[in-house]
Design a protein around this motif. Structure first.
Motif, PDB file in Angstrom:
ATOM      1  N   SER A  78     -19.725  25.868  66.073  1.00 12.40           N
ATOM      2  CA  SER A  78     -19.171  25.897  64.728  1.00 12.40           C
ATOM      3  C   SER A  78     -19.876  24.905  63.830  1.00 12.40           C
ATOM      4  O   SER A  78     -20.463  23.928  64.274  1.00 12.40           O
ATOM      5  N   MET A  79     -19.805  25.141  62.517  1.00 13.79           N
ATOM      6  CA  MET A  79     -20.332  24.196  61.550  1.00 13.79           C
ATOM      7  C   MET A  79     -19.581  22.878  61.618  1.00 13.79           C
ATOM      8  O   MET A  79     -20.056  21.849  61.188  1.00 13.79           O
ATOM      9  N   GLU A  80     -18.337  22.929  62.154  1.00 13.43           N
ATOM     10  CA  GLU A  80     -17.540  21.714  62.246  1.00 13.43           C
ATOM     11  C   GLU A  80     -17.902  20.884  63.471  1.00 13.43           C
ATOM     12  O   GLU A  80     -17.415  19.793  63.665  1.00 13.43           O
ATOM     13  N   ALA A  81     -18.792  21.430  64.312  1.00 10.38           N
ATOM     14  CA  ALA A  81     -19.079  20.764  65.584  1.00 10.38           C
ATOM     15  C   ALA A  81     -19.985  19.563  65.426  1.00 10.38           C
ATOM     16  O   ALA A  81     -20.090  18.745  66.319  1.00 10.38           O
ATOM     17  N   ALA A  82     -20.666  19.443  64.299  1.00 10.20           N
ATOM     18  CA  ALA A  82     -21.584  18.327  64.101  1.00 10.20           C
ATOM     19  C   ALA A  82     -21.710  18.043  62.620  1.00 10.20           C
ATOM     20  O   ALA A  82     -21.441  18.916  61.792  1.00 10.20           O
ATOM     21  N   PRO A  83     -22.126  16.835  62.238  1.00 10.90           N
ATOM     22  CA  PRO A  83     -22.301  16.524  60.820  1.00 10.90           C
ATOM     23  C   PRO A  83     -23.358  17.413  60.205  1.00 10.90           C
ATOM     24  O   PRO A  83     -24.259  17.901  60.878  1.00 10.90           O
ATOM     25  N   ARG A  84     -23.261  17.588  58.885  1.00 12.27           N
ATOM     26  CA  ARG A  84     -24.229  18.409  58.179  1.00 12.27           C
ATOM     27  C   ARG A  84     -25.623  17.797  58.218  1.00 12.27           C
ATOM     28  O   ARG A  84     -26.611  18.483  58.307  1.00 12.27           O
ATOM     29  N   GLU A  85     -25.685  16.464  58.059  1.00 17.26           N
ATOM     30  CA  GLU A  85     -26.988  15.820  57.918  1.00 17.26           C
ATOM     31  C   GLU A  85     -27.841  16.008  59.175  1.00 17.26           C
ATOM     32  O   GLU A  85     -27.602  15.401  60.202  1.00 17.26           O
ATOM     33  N   ALA A  89     -26.429  22.045  65.318  1.00 20.72           N
ATOM     34  CA  ALA A  89     -25.432  22.756  66.110  1.00 20.72           C
ATOM     35  C   ALA A  89     -24.919  23.994  65.404  1.00 20.72           C
ATOM     36  O   ALA A  89     -24.901  25.082  65.959  1.00 20.72           O
ATOM     37  N   GLY A  90     -24.487  23.833  64.153  1.00 22.12           N
ATOM     38  CA  GLY A  90     -23.866  24.939  63.442  1.00 22.12           C
ATOM     39  C   GLY A  90     -24.870  25.760  62.665  1.00 22.12           C
ATOM     40  O   GLY A  90     -26.055  25.438  62.583  1.00 22.12           O
ATOM     41  N   PRO A  91     -24.416  26.868  62.069  1.00 17.21           N
ATOM     42  CA  PRO A  91     -25.310  27.720  61.294  1.00 17.21           C
ATOM     43  C   PRO A  91     -25.659  27.093  59.950  1.00 17.21           C
ATOM     44  O   PRO A  91     -24.978  26.209  59.454  1.00 17.21           O
ATOM     45  N   LEU A  92     -26.741  27.562  59.369  1.00 17.31           N
ATOM     46  CA  LEU A  92     -27.106  27.201  58.003  1.00 17.31           C
ATOM     47  C   LEU A  92     -26.295  28.077  57.048  1.00 17.31           C
ATOM     48  O   LEU A  92     -26.248  29.301  57.224  1.00 17.31           O
ATOM     49  N   LEU A  93     -25.662  27.469  56.069  1.00 14.08           N
ATOM     50  CA  LEU A  93     -24.811  28.204  55.141  1.00 14.08           C
ATOM     51  C   LEU A  93     -25.368  28.105  53.728  1.00 14.08           C
ATOM     52  O   LEU A  93     -25.472  27.013  53.166  1.00 14.08           O
ATOM     53  N   ASP A  94     -25.720  29.247  53.148  1.00 10.73           N
ATOM     54  CA  ASP A  94     -26.148  29.312  51.756  1.00 10.73           C
ATOM     55  C   ASP A  94     -25.057  30.009  50.951  1.00 10.73           C
ATOM     56  O   ASP A  94     -24.651  31.138  51.282  1.00 10.73           O
ATOM     57  N   GLY A  95     -24.593  29.346  49.906  1.00  7.61           N
ATOM     58  CA  GLY A  95     -23.535  29.907  49.072  1.00  7.61           C
ATOM     59  C   GLY A  95     -24.083  30.459  47.766  1.00  7.61           C
ATOM     60  O   GLY A  95     -24.961  29.863  47.143  1.00  7.61           O
ATOM     61  N   PHE A  96     -23.562  31.604  47.366  1.00  6.69           N
ATOM     62  CA  PHE A  96     -23.906  32.228  46.086  1.00  6.69           C
ATOM     63  C   PHE A  96     -22.595  32.485  45.334  1.00  6.69           C
ATOM     64  O   PHE A  96     -21.675  33.102  45.880  1.00  6.69           O
ATOM     65  N   LEU A  97     -22.506  32.010  44.105  1.00  3.29           N
ATOM     66  CA  LEU A  97     -21.312  32.193  43.281  1.00  3.29           C
ATOM     67  C   LEU A  97     -21.613  33.235  42.222  1.00  3.29           C
ATOM     68  O   LEU A  97     -22.502  33.046  41.382  1.00  3.29           O
ATOM     69  N   LEU A  98     -20.892  34.339  42.268  1.00  6.27           N
ATOM     70  CA  LEU A  98     -21.132  35.437  41.326  1.00  6.27           C
ATOM     71  C   LEU A  98     -20.649  35.040  39.943  1.00  6.27           C
ATOM     72  O   LEU A  98     -19.493  34.669  39.757  1.00  6.27           O
ATOM     73  N   ARG A  99     -21.554  35.122  38.978  1.00  2.00           N
ATOM     74  CA  ARG A  99     -21.244  34.687  37.623  1.00  2.00           C
ATOM     75  C   ARG A  99     -20.193  35.599  37.005  1.00  2.00           C
ATOM     76  O   ARG A  99     -20.295  36.824  37.050  1.00  2.00           O
ATOM     77  N   GLY A 122     -13.382  21.714  49.034  1.00  2.73           N
ATOM     78  CA  GLY A 122     -13.833  20.821  50.098  1.00  2.73           C
ATOM     79  C   GLY A 122     -14.698  21.460  51.160  1.00  2.73           C
ATOM     80  O   GLY A 122     -14.839  20.918  52.251  1.00  2.73           O
ATOM     81  N   VAL A 123     -15.297  22.616  50.872  1.00  4.02           N
ATOM     82  CA  VAL A 123     -16.162  23.285  51.841  1.00  4.02           C
ATOM     83  C   VAL A 123     -17.616  22.997  51.484  1.00  4.02           C
ATOM     84  O   VAL A 123     -18.041  23.249  50.355  1.00  4.02           O
ATOM     85  N   ARG A 124     -18.366  22.474  52.426  1.00  2.66           N
ATOM     86  CA  ARG A 124     -19.762  22.127  52.178  1.00  2.66           C
ATOM     87  C   ARG A 124     -20.687  23.284  52.544  1.00  2.66           C
ATOM     88  O   ARG A 124     -20.380  24.086  53.407  1.00  2.66           O
ATOM     89  N   ALA A 125     -21.823  23.314  51.848  1.00  2.00           N
ATOM     90  CA  ALA A 125     -22.848  24.318  52.137  1.00  2.00           C
ATOM     91  C   ALA A 125     -24.210  23.645  52.085  1.00  2.00           C
ATOM     92  O   ALA A 125     -24.376  22.589  51.469  1.00  2.00           O
ATOM     93  N   ASP A 126     -25.187  24.261  52.731  1.00  2.00           N
ATOM     94  CA  ASP A 126     -26.544  23.718  52.700  1.00  2.00           C
ATOM     95  C   ASP A 126     -27.194  23.957  51.348  1.00  2.00           C
ATOM     96  O   ASP A 126     -28.058  23.196  50.916  1.00  2.00           O
ATOM     97  N   SER A 127     -26.779  25.035  50.662  1.00  2.00           N
ATOM     98  CA  SER A 127     -27.211  25.281  49.292  1.00  2.00           C
ATOM     99  C   SER A 127     -26.135  26.086  48.591  1.00  2.00           C
ATOM    100  O   SER A 127     -25.374  26.812  49.245  1.00  2.00           O
TER     101      SER A 127
END
Length: 457
Positions: A36-43, A47-57, A71-76
């Motif tokens: 899980s992404m929660e299994a290790a720090p982001r930096e 361990a976890g997957p890379l997460l790219d977020g897109f916000l639809l305008r 409070g949800v972090r993403a790699d981008s």
């Protein structure tokens, strides 16, 4: 020979509001095969997957404050139009794509993606679903989501209903996959706090009339006056000028200005989980927060004051044992939830049984989805083309309008003049966009209610 490092899974999430970003990003974490992404720090974590977020305008694009509250972090994370997103899907390679959008948005993206991926040898596993309780437009919303590889159902009850709808129209129902709401969790309730805290979880559009919202606010303030030893909190989703998944024409912040609430009454924002950490009684009309509260075994009330009606969404809680009125609460009544009903909603605290048929705990609620995604990722020859139920043949009077709202033609191709920039918008474009959004929100929150009242004269 050195040990090879496993390739990190790449997941993209497209969301159109703060709530859907929360659902999509947390779902991405829960359903990802492997750690899980929660299994290790982001930096620097591998361990976890890379997460790219897109916000639809659009009107409900989250503000920085709303994103921080989620409070949800993403790699981008970046804002895009539908056409810009489709372009990104041709330029980037992902393993999983989560479409966390309203039904029409999902349908448009499915057709657009089918078009841009038609000559690709491989494509991501496409996942979609609902952010909470499904109490209206069941058939409409489900058929607009058909065509994804996985259509997630947040409970056994929803999974049964989803399959019934798909099978009833002759559509493939194999994509329906039972999971649970991804944001359930937190410490189980262990007893009253000091002070005893009552929380009313407000909703942007339920109820939608000035009379009903004023009534609920007055009852909440009256409860605070009757119990000065308690802390009474009005939990709000957004600040004036912000939008969430649903439009809020009559913000409680404005209504409360006309009252003189006691000192033990407060408005609060922030993450719902953090508010529940100090809650002794959760009260709502039909918010998904009720399921979060029940999951923790916090005393939970779904109000019946305004009736038990489909338009309010509280009809979903028939059989829950949680329906009650403010008069009953003021008299000391505390509902006892029906365990069978709670189980059917995919809600359980403390590792107790989540379902009758499958048993298991909340921690294992996403196992089936993870296994299915792993199988699809390993499918020999890649995945077949996306095939939504709606096509220009099956819905010629409906589908083109849905696609056009996202600047796509009937075949999923971007229409001429569709907004799609190759670079970040310039200063003038940013100013115009902010002004347009402000005008829209002013119209929703000030002009529209006035017009509606004039029409009732």
């Amino acid at each position: 020979m050195p040990v090879s490092t496993p390739k990190r899974l790449r997941i993209a999430v497209l969301a159109d509001s703060d709530t859907r970003w929360k659902w999509g990003a947390l779902t991405a974490d829960r359903i990802a095969p492997g750690p899980s992404m929660e299994a290790a720090p982001r930096e620097g974590a591998q361990a976890g997957p890379l997460l790219d977020g897109f916000l639809l305008r659009g009107r409900a694009t989250p503000t920085p404050r709303q994103l921080e509250e989620v409070g949800v972090r993403a790699d981008s994370l970046r804002e895009v139009t539908a056409v810009e997103f489709l372009r990104a899907m041709t330029e980037e390679s992902y393993d999983v794509l989560v479409l966390s959008l309203v039904g029409g948005g999902v349908q448009a993206m499915l057709h657009g993606l089918a078009r841009v991926w038609e000559n690709r040898a491989a494509r991501p596993v496409v996942v979609t679903g609902y952010v909470g309780v499904v109490y209206e437009k069941l058939a409409d919303g489900l058929l607009l989501r058909h065509g994804a590889d996985l259509v997630l159902a947040n409970s056994r009850q929803d999974a049964d209903r989803f399959r019934t709808v798909y099978e009833g129209v002759g559509a493939d129902a194999s994509a329906v996959t039972e999971v649970a709401l991804p944001f359930l969790g937190g410490a189980p309730y262990e007893g009253e706090h000091d002070p005893y805290t009552v929380v009313f979880a407000a909703q942007p559009s339920v109820p939608d009339s000035h009379k009903d919202r004023t009534y609920l606010l007055n009852r909440l303030v009256r409860h605070a006056r009757r119990h000065p030893e308690r802390e009474v909190l009005l939990k709000l989703r957004s600040k004036p000028g912000e939008h969430t998944t649903h439009i809020e024409e009559l913000p409680y912040q404005k209504l409360v200005q006309r009252l003189d609430p006691p000192a033990n009454f407060r408005l609060v924002y922030g993450n719902m989980g953090e508010v529940l950490d100090r809650t002794d009684l959760l009260v709502t009309v039909s918010s998904t927060a009720a399921l979060e509260s029940l999951h923790r075994r916090i005393p939970t009330v779904v109000l019946s004051d305004l009736g038990i009606r489909e338009s309010l969404g509280n009809h979903h809680f028939v059989g829950s044992g949680c329906l009650a009125s403010w008069d009953q609460l003021d008299a000391g009544h505390r509902p006892t939830p029906d365990e069978e009903w709670v189980s059917r909603q995919g809600v359980a605290a403390g590792g107790t049984s989540r379902t009758e048929s499958g048993g298991g705990s909340y921690a294992s609620a996403f196992d089936a989805a993870r296994e299915r995604i792993a199988e699809l990722l390993d499918r020999p020859g890649g995945l077949p083309p996306l095939t939504p139920y709606y096509t220009p043949v099956t819905a010629p009077g409906y589908l083109p309008g849905i696609l056009a709202r996202h600047h796509l033609g009937p075949d999923g191709t971007p229409l001429p003049g569709a907004p799609a920039a190759d670079k970040e918008p310039g200063p003038v474009r940013q100013i115009v966009r902010r002004a347009a959004r402000g005008a829209y929100r002013h119209g929703v929150q000030r002009v529209a209610p006035v017009i509606r009242r004039m029409g009732e004269l």
